[in-house]
Design a protein around this motif. Structure first.
Motif, PDB file in Angstrom:
ATOM      1  N   GLY A   1       0.824  -1.219   0.000  1.00 49.50           N
ATOM      2  CA  GLY A   1       0.000   0.000   0.000  1.00 49.50           C
ATOM      3  C   GLY A   1       0.855   1.265   0.000  1.00 49.50           C
ATOM      4  N   TRP A   2       1.944   1.196   0.731  1.00 56.85           N
ATOM      5  CA  TRP A   2       2.799   2.371   0.860  1.00 56.85           C
ATOM      6  C   TRP A   2       3.414   2.718  -0.496  1.00 56.85           C
TER       7      TRP A   2
ATOM      8  N   TRP B   1      -8.779   1.553  -6.118  1.00 58.60           N
ATOM      9  CA  TRP B   1      -8.189   1.102  -4.852  1.00 58.60           C
ATOM     10  C   TRP B   1      -9.047   1.565  -3.675  1.00 58.60           C
ATOM     11  N   ASP B   2      -9.468   2.807  -3.766  1.00 58.12           N
ATOM     12  CA  ASP B   2     -10.336   3.340  -2.713  1.00 58.12           C
ATOM     13  C   ASP B   2     -11.604   2.509  -2.588  1.00 58.12           C
TER      14      ASP B   2
ATOM     15  N   PHE C   1     -12.005  -0.525  -3.510  1.00 55.54           N
ATOM     16  CA  PHE C   1     -11.702  -1.853  -3.006  1.00 55.54           C
ATOM     17  C   PHE C   1     -11.559  -1.839  -1.483  1.00 55.54           C
ATOM     18  N   SER C   2     -10.790  -0.850  -1.011  1.00 51.74           N
ATOM     19  CA  SER C   2     -10.574  -0.814   0.449  1.00 51.74           C
ATOM     20  C   SER C   2     -11.880  -0.526   1.176  1.00 51.74           C
TER      21      SER C   2
ATOM     22  N   ALA D   1     -13.702  -3.764   1.228  1.00 52.47           N
ATOM     23  CA  ALA D   1     -13.039  -4.701   2.137  1.00 52.47           C
ATOM     24  C   ALA D   1     -13.342  -4.345   3.590  1.00 52.47           C
ATOM     25  N   THR D   2     -13.433  -3.040   3.859  1.00 49.97           N
ATOM     26  CA  THR D   2     -13.734  -2.611   5.226  1.00 49.97           C
ATOM     27  C   THR D   2     -15.160  -2.963   5.622  1.00 49.97           C
TER      28      THR D   2
ATOM     29  N   PRO E   1     -16.928  -7.380   6.435  1.00 50.69           N
ATOM     30  CA  PRO E   1     -17.187  -8.121   7.686  1.00 50.69           C
ATOM     31  C   PRO E   1     -18.468  -7.668   8.377  1.00 50.69           C
ATOM     32  N   SER E   2     -18.668  -6.351   8.439  1.00 45.75           N
ATOM     33  CA  SER E   2     -19.865  -5.903   9.144  1.00 45.75           C
ATOM     34  C   SER E   2     -21.124  -6.192   8.328  1.00 45.75           C
TER      35      SER E   2
END
Lengths: 422, 322
Positions: free
Chosen positions: B3-4, B21-22, B24-25, B28-29, B32-33
């Motif tokens: 990521g860096w 990418w945004d 995707f993240s 991904a965040t 789970p919820s």
């Protein structure tokens, strides 16, 4: 950086969420361990439970015992948690339940319990317990639970000095009750203390009035679906109950049963109808001497009948490892364990060979009645299925204030129809 | 760290690539919820709805189709009819009470009083106490034999209120099996509930009050508006969205009320203080009538939806328009 952070946040979130949901599920029993599920959280009962676990650990040191006790009046919360565990196929090692056609019968009908006939055979328990008690644990010839204690549900607790002061005899019949009550009321004493915060208390009182009105045979038939609730005796009992309500304190729905017994102990009220768990309250909390500070008698019309409230434990059929439970049940039914447990809890041992010297005057007398008299069950204390009991309590919640006998009796009839008792 | 390196090469990266990418993240965040919510909230709502249509009314699971029979049975009982009356009365009076008391406290604190922080904390403190504790304490305070009635008696009151033991219903109109009106016993419960939650209304109102621009107030003052006129014409309209937020949150709290009633009064004589949540708990877990309990739960959910869905729609509209 951004992506890495997002991942971390996601992971943290997932963990946080799983943490919040995890405590809702009860841990399943590990192999070789034993979970004992009960509503024994009070001072005396939890001490007694620890006593029995101690005896068990002496004999079976390898088994780790977990005490899964859940607080809440008369097991109201414990029963809810147990139901969700059983439905989820995650039963505790063994659990407390009342003898009779209540939850125990429901669990058996649902196929969640395993018969214990061979355990009874090997331990010689068919002779250790009276037949009258074993009948309450037997369904279609199979016996499903081991009794550990015995309590009585049809007791009038009274203040001896009040009765002495007004030259009254403790009532054995309803006629005597109303004669006494009229005198007491004239002198500004509440004849019958009533506490009904939980609503099961009025149900218990009505159960005893019904028993005293129709007699043990008809009463049994009502509870087992062999007689319809439309019989005149039910209506007569409801009428008597309404008459009795005129002699009670008016703030009953704010009081817990201990407070009603306190009124009796203080002489503000003369009598209270309650199970004999009240005995422990009189002696331990109020430091009264049996027979001096408080007295007892069978409720009107029920002399020679014993309203049995027995705590029993069984073997859940969905357990993967049954050995620890069977080992525990062996100890639970033994004379030694019961002689440790019952004096601590303020109950008495249902075994025929139990040591009477361990108990006080009240318990010794109750023990004699238990061995001699006819046993019946008590509504609201495990006698009938939970659906009927709930509907009964709902009907009582209305009846206790509006005194509408016709409405009450028809509510009982429809409760018996939608929750068949046989 | 992958990521860096991506981020450091940001200058060379196409806008489109970074955007994905945004996305995707973000996904991904949320996954789970979303999964947990999907299973444990919405999945179980569907399951409860399904159970409410079956004959599962004892320990033995019975999933044969019952149609709306459970709903018919539940609506036919004295208890549930009382529940509906109680929940409507309770919610309405609870919200009105909290709004008025909360607004009053917020206005007082907004006068730049000394030790403002102390008063703010004192008023909001009851919210930190659990409803069960509140219920127990107020059941002692309002116990007709021992509580505040002793004080009233000392002041020479002749007829003492019986608080939550009262079975009186005002105005007492017979409808179905029950009497419709305001059960006086509920007022005792309301005192406890408003005591607990008005601090919350105060905190939100205070934030709202502080958000009103001084320019508007100054302009009104120059135009000669007095304190009363200022309140009705300037402050109250400016607090409209604040009020909506408080109403939504309090109505959700009110419809779900359980601990307070359970600890303070229980269902009450003739069910004057019973609530659908209490009825559902006893029907399901003490009476083992799972299908009927599920039916009560679904009715309760629909009641909540009446409040929540219009709010969600209006917030979603605001979001998309801004």
């Amino acid at each position: 950086m951004k992506f890495g952070n997002a991942l971390k946040t996601g992971a943290a979130l997932a963990i946080a969420l799983s943490l919040t949901t995890a405590p809702l599920a009860f841990a399943a029993q590990q192999k070789g361990d034993l979970q004992i599920f009960s509503w024994w959280t009070g001072v005396a009962s939890s001490k007694a439970l620890r006593g029995i676990i101690h005896v068990f650990n002496e004999q079976y040191p390898g088994i780790k015992v977990t005490n899964d006790a859940v607080a809440g009046g008369a097991g109201s919360n414990a029963k809810a948690i147990l139901a969700s565990r059983m439905e989820a196929g995650n039963p505790p090692g063994t659990f407390q339940v009342h003898a009779g056609g209540g939850s125990l019968l429901s669990w058996v009908q649902a196929g969640d319990m395993q018969p214990l006939n061979s355990l009874y055979q090997s331990q010689g328990w068919y002779k250790a317990f009276p037949k009258s008690l074993l009948n309450l644990l037997t369904i279609n010839g199979k016996i499903y639970a081991v009794p550990v204690d015995m309590q009585r549900g049809n007791v009038t607790w009274y203040n001896p000095s009040v009765f002495k002061k007004y030259h009254l005899a403790v009532p054995a019949t309803f006629q005597q009750f109303f004669a006494d009550a009229a005198v007491l009321k004239r002198h500004g004493i509440t004849p019958l203390a009533l506490a009904n915060h939980g609503n099961w208390e009025a149900t218990l009182l009505f159960s005893d009035v019904l028993l005293g009105t129709v007699g043990p045979v008809k009463y049994d038939q009502l509870l087992t679906g062999k007689a319809p609730w439309s019989i005149p005796g039910v209506q007569a009992a409801a009428n008597t109950f309404v008459r009795m309500m005129a002699y009670t304190n008016t703030d009953y729905s704010a009081l817990h049963w201990q407070q009603a017994d306190q009124l009796v102990a203080q002489g503000k009220a003369a009598m209270n109808v309650m199970g004999d768990w009240a005995q422990g309250y009189f002696t331990t909390a109020l430091h009264l001497k049996p027979g001096v500070g408080f007295g007892w008698a069978a409720t009107p019309g029920t002399r020679g009948v014993f309203g049995a409230v027995a705590d029993v434990f069984g073997l859940p059929s969905k357990l993967t490892d049954k050995t620890p439970t069977l080992d525990f049940l062996k100890v639970l039914g033994s004379k030694r364990a019961q002689d440790v447990f019952n004096p601590l809890k303020g109950t008495f041992s249902p075994r025929l060979d139990s040591n009477a010297k361990l108990y006080d005057a009240y318990s010794r007398e109750a023990m004699q009645s238990y061995k001699r008299d006819k046993l019946v069950l008590v509504i609201g204390q495990g006698a009938v299925n939970p659906g009927f009991t709930n509907s009964f309590n709902n009907a009582m919640e209305i009846f206790v204030t509006n005194h509408n006998v016709k409405q009450f009796v028809s509510a009982l009839e429809s409760a018996a129809q939608s929750n068949p008792l046989s | 760290m992958k990521g860096w390196t991506h981020a450091s090469q940001g200058a060379r990266m196409s806008v489109r690539r970074r955007f994905s990418w945004d996305q995707f993240s973000a996904v991904a965040t949320l996954i789970p919820s979303l999964i947990l919510l999907g299973v444990f909230v919405y999945g179980f709502i569907v399951w409860t709805g399904y159970v409410s249509l079956t004959n599962w009314n004892s320990f033995i699971p019975n999933f044969s189709f019952a149609g709306l029979q459970n709903y018919i049975n539940v609506f036919g009982t004295f208890r549930f009819q009382s529940d509906l009356r109680n929940i409507v009365v309770f919610t309405a009076l609870f919200i009105i009470g909290c709004l008025i008391v909360g607004m009053g406290l917020a206005l007082l604190i907004d006068q730049r009083v000394r030790a403002e922080g102390l008063f703010r904390s004192i008023f909001i403190f009851p919210m930190a106490i659990s409803f069960v504790v509140t219920g127990v304490i107020w059941s002692w305070i309002l116990n007709p034999g021992t509580g505040v009635n002793l004080v009233l008696k000392a002041f020479g009151w002749k007829t003492l209120p019986s608080w939550f033991l009262s079975t009186t219903i005002v105005p007492n109109i017979t409808l179905g099996q029950i009497q419709v009106g305001i059960p006086l016993a509920l007022l005792a419960v309301l005192i406890a509930a408003v005591w607990q939650m008005s601090g919350f209304a105060m905190a939100v109102y205070l934030a709202g009050l502080r958000g009103i621009s001084d320019d508007i107030k100054e302009a009104a003052r120059i135009d000669g508006a007095g304190a009363v006129r200022m309140f009705w014409s300037i402050i109250l309209p400016q607090l409209k969205s604040t009020t909506t937020t408080i109403v939504i949150i309090l109505s959700a709290a009110s419809l779900k009320v359980f601990g307070l009633i359970y600890a303070m009064t229980g269902p009450g004589q003739e069910f004057v203080t019973d609530m659908p949540s209490l009825n559902m708990f006893q029907t399901t877990f003490q009476g083992d009538q799972f299908a009927q309990g599920a039916a009560i739960a679904i009715v309760l959910l629909l009641l909540l939806a009446v409040f929540i869905i219009p709010y969600l729609i209006s917030t979603l509209r605001q979001d998309s328009s801004s």
